[in-house]
Design a protein around this motif. Structure first.
Motif, PDB file in Angstrom:
ATOM      1  N   MET A  69       0.815  -1.218   0.000  1.00 61.07           N
ATOM      2  CA  MET A  69       0.000   0.000   0.000  1.00 61.07           C
ATOM      3  C   MET A  69       0.852   1.273   0.000  1.00 61.07           C
ATOM      4  O   MET A  69       0.340   2.349  -0.323  1.00 61.07           O
ATOM      5  N   SER A  70       2.118   1.159   0.353  1.00 65.41           N
ATOM      6  CA  SER A  70       2.971   2.358   0.331  1.00 65.41           C
ATOM      7  C   SER A  70       3.213   2.837  -1.093  1.00 65.41           C
ATOM      8  O   SER A  70       3.596   3.989  -1.315  1.00 65.41           O
ATOM      9  N   THR A  71       2.984   1.966  -2.066  1.00 62.52           N
ATOM     10  CA  THR A  71       3.173   2.336  -3.473  1.00 62.52           C
ATOM     11  C   THR A  71       1.864   2.765  -4.132  1.00 62.52           C
ATOM     12  O   THR A  71       1.834   3.105  -5.307  1.00 62.52           O
ATOM     13  N   VAL A  72       0.769   2.725  -3.368  1.00 65.46           N
ATOM     14  CA  VAL A  72      -0.557   3.054  -3.899  1.00 65.46           C
ATOM     15  C   VAL A  72      -0.980   4.430  -3.395  1.00 65.46           C
ATOM     16  O   VAL A  72      -0.999   4.669  -2.190  1.00 65.46           O
ATOM     17  N   GLU A  73      -1.322   5.320  -4.313  1.00 62.81           N
ATOM     18  CA  GLU A  73      -1.829   6.638  -3.922  1.00 62.81           C
ATOM     19  C   GLU A  73      -3.341   6.709  -4.054  1.00 62.81           C
ATOM     20  O   GLU A  73      -4.017   7.300  -3.213  1.00 62.81           O
ATOM     21  N   HIS A  95      -3.101   7.781   3.896  1.00 68.88           N
ATOM     22  CA  HIS A  95      -2.607   8.521   2.731  1.00 68.88           C
ATOM     23  C   HIS A  95      -3.395   8.214   1.463  1.00 68.88           C
ATOM     24  O   HIS A  95      -3.321   8.964   0.485  1.00 68.88           O
ATOM     25  N   LEU A  96      -4.152   7.131   1.447  1.00 72.59           N
ATOM     26  CA  LEU A  96      -4.876   6.729   0.238  1.00 72.59           C
ATOM     27  C   LEU A  96      -5.946   7.751  -0.140  1.00 72.59           C
ATOM     28  O   LEU A  96      -6.682   8.249   0.714  1.00 72.59           O
ATOM     29  N   LEU A 145      -4.800   1.355  -7.856  1.00 72.26           N
ATOM     30  CA  LEU A 145      -5.340   0.073  -7.405  1.00 72.26           C
ATOM     31  C   LEU A 145      -6.857   0.141  -7.408  1.00 72.26           C
ATOM     32  O   LEU A 145      -7.445   1.124  -6.931  1.00 72.26           O
ATOM     33  N   VAL A 146      -7.475  -0.881  -7.962  1.00 79.59           N
ATOM     34  CA  VAL A 146      -8.930  -1.008  -7.965  1.00 79.59           C
ATOM     35  C   VAL A 146      -9.273  -2.349  -7.344  1.00 79.59           C
ATOM     36  O   VAL A 146      -8.582  -3.348  -7.574  1.00 79.59           O
ATOM     37  N   THR A 147     -10.323  -2.378  -6.543  1.00 82.21           N
ATOM     38  CA  THR A 147     -10.693  -3.627  -5.907  1.00 82.21           C
ATOM     39  C   THR A 147     -12.201  -3.809  -5.898  1.00 82.21           C
ATOM     40  O   THR A 147     -12.967  -2.856  -5.997  1.00 82.21           O
ATOM     41  N   ALA A 148     -12.610  -5.059  -5.783  1.00 83.72           N
ATOM     42  CA  ALA A 148     -14.016  -5.418  -5.612  1.00 83.72           C
ATOM     43  C   ALA A 148     -14.037  -6.685  -4.764  1.00 83.72           C
ATOM     44  O   ALA A 148     -13.229  -7.588  -4.972  1.00 83.72           O
ATOM     45  N   ARG A 149     -14.943  -6.725  -3.820  1.00 81.06           N
ATOM     46  CA  ARG A 149     -15.000  -7.841  -2.877  1.00 81.06           C
ATOM     47  C   ARG A 149     -16.328  -8.568  -3.036  1.00 81.06           C
ATOM     48  O   ARG A 149     -17.389  -8.015  -2.760  1.00 81.06           O
ATOM     49  N   ALA A 150     -16.229  -9.813  -3.511  1.00 85.88           N
ATOM     50  CA  ALA A 150     -17.412 -10.686  -3.619  1.00 85.88           C
ATOM     51  C   ALA A 150     -18.556 -10.027  -4.374  1.00 85.88           C
ATOM     52  O   ALA A 150     -19.699 -10.054  -3.935  1.00 85.88           O
ATOM     53  N   VAL A 151     -18.265  -9.440  -5.542  1.00 80.81           N
ATOM     54  CA  VAL A 151     -19.291  -8.737  -6.315  1.00 80.81           C
ATOM     55  C   VAL A 151     -19.881  -9.614  -7.421  1.00 80.81           C
ATOM     56  O   VAL A 151     -21.094  -9.721  -7.568  1.00 80.81           O
ATOM     57  N   ALA A 152     -19.035 -10.244  -8.232  1.00 84.88           N
ATOM     58  CA  ALA A 152     -19.511 -11.037  -9.373  1.00 84.88           C
ATOM     59  C   ALA A 152     -18.378 -11.946  -9.842  1.00 84.88           C
ATOM     60  O   ALA A 152     -17.256 -11.879  -9.338  1.00 84.88           O
ATOM     61  N   GLY A 169      -1.145  -0.196 -13.377  1.00 88.46           N
ATOM     62  CA  GLY A 169      -1.777  -0.374 -12.074  1.00 88.46           C
ATOM     63  C   GLY A 169      -2.316  -1.785 -11.901  1.00 88.46           C
ATOM     64  O   GLY A 169      -2.102  -2.661 -12.744  1.00 88.46           O
ATOM     65  N   GLN A 170      -3.049  -1.991 -10.804  1.00 85.52           N
ATOM     66  CA  GLN A 170      -3.509  -3.328 -10.463  1.00 85.52           C
ATOM     67  C   GLN A 170      -4.995  -3.355 -10.110  1.00 85.52           C
ATOM     68  O   GLN A 170      -5.523  -2.406  -9.537  1.00 85.52           O
ATOM     69  N   PHE A 171      -5.622  -4.471 -10.445  1.00 89.57           N
ATOM     70  CA  PHE A 171      -6.981  -4.775 -10.014  1.00 89.57           C
ATOM     71  C   PHE A 171      -6.911  -6.011  -9.129  1.00 89.57           C
ATOM     72  O   PHE A 171      -6.344  -7.040  -9.533  1.00 89.57           O
ATOM     73  N   ALA A 172      -7.454  -5.922  -7.931  1.00 89.13           N
ATOM     74  CA  ALA A 172      -7.470  -7.052  -7.005  1.00 89.13           C
ATOM     75  C   ALA A 172      -8.905  -7.502  -6.769  1.00 89.13           C
ATOM     76  O   ALA A 172      -9.712  -6.763  -6.202  1.00 89.13           O
ATOM     77  N   ALA A 173      -9.212  -8.711  -7.240  1.00 85.12           N
ATOM     78  CA  ALA A 173     -10.541  -9.294  -7.036  1.00 85.12           C
ATOM     79  C   ALA A 173     -10.491 -10.150  -5.774  1.00 85.12           C
ATOM     80  O   ALA A 173      -9.752 -11.138  -5.718  1.00 85.12           O
ATOM     81  N   MET A 174     -11.270  -9.763  -4.763  1.00 86.89           N
ATOM     82  CA  MET A 174     -11.256 -10.464  -3.479  1.00 86.89           C
ATOM     83  C   MET A 174     -12.382 -11.494  -3.464  1.00 86.89           C
ATOM     84  O   MET A 174     -13.558 -11.146  -3.570  1.00 86.89           O
TER      85      MET A 174
END
Length: 240
Positions: A69-73, A95-96, A145-152, A169-174
């Motif tokens: 997360m230190s590399t994510v603004e 800081h996010l 960084l983009v994330t979604a948790r238990a969406v689809a 950048g990165q997308f993290a699907a949780m």
């Protein structure tokens, strides 16, 4: 700090995440507001305090075990519901710059209230469909960084989320259960939306040992102009 918060803080400390008294109070206030508002609107089926700390707060912050997360603004949380994982991550990493997108205005009203009660800054709550918001500046190709948790399922999620990710950048699907089948199914959507699967992290929540998986996808190029398609299209005819 009682035993529930102490266990929560200790488990995060094991991953190098140290919470101060202000942050612990923010989590407690978040819990109190969540339970209060849950009586008026359906935000979560989990309201028992220890369960909220584990299955919502800890589960949300677990993304930071695998993404630095230190590399994510800038962070975008798509379909956030009651604010997971975006708000717990914002509490831990002030800081996010956090943007939450949700299609239900009632939930956005709740999230704005939460942000106010917690004193969070650099937080934007957007009421809208992901497919429409992702076509607007500065959201398109705009987040580290983009994330979604238990969406689809992932083939659908890619179209919802990858258009928000910056190139590089990165997308993290949780996810809960093993997403191997979803990943196979998502091959075409990854190619079309300029994503490459980087790694799938697997772990279990403490105590009840529920399975968790985080699929981290890297964005390799700008979103093609035809994506995302009109609202509802990705669900009806996913890119598979």
């Amino acid at each position: 700090m009682d035993v529930i918060q102490e266990a929560f803080a200790h488990r995060l400390q094991e991953y190098g995440i140290t919470l101060n008294e202000k942050q612990l109070q923010q989590f407690e206030t978040y819990y109190e507001v969540l339970v209060e508002w849950n009586e008026k609107m359906n935000l979560t089926g989990i309201t028992e305090r220890e369960q909220v700390y584990m299955k919502h707060f800890y589960d949300s912050v677990s993304l930071a075990f695998y993404v630095d997360m230190s590399t994510v603004e800038s962070l975008a949380d798509i379909g956030s519901g009651a604010g997971f994982p975006g708000i717990p991550l914002k509490i831990c990493f002030p800081h996010l710059r956090l943007t939450i997108v949700d299609s239900l205005n009632k939930r956005i009203t709740f999230l704005k209230h939460v942000a106010g009660e917690l004193g969070l800054e650099q937080v934007e709550m957007l009421h809208g469909r992901a497919e429409e918001v992702a076509r607007k500046h500065p959201y398109r190709d705009g987040f580290d960084l983009v994330t979604a948790r238990a969406v689809a399922r992932l083939a659908i999620l890619n179209e919802f989320c990858l258009p928000f990710v910056k190139v590089g950048g990165q997308f993290a699907a949780m996810k809960g259960s093993d997403p191997s089948e979803e990943i196979l199914e998502a091959g075409r959507s990854l190619k079309e939306l300029r994503g490459v699967l980087h790694k799938v992290h697997s772990f279990s929540l403490p105590v009840d040992e529920s399975a968790r998986h985080i699929a981290v996808i890297k964005k390799t190029g700008a979103t093609p102009a035809k994506y995302p398609r009109k609202p509802g299209t990705a669900v009806k005819t996913p890119l598979i």
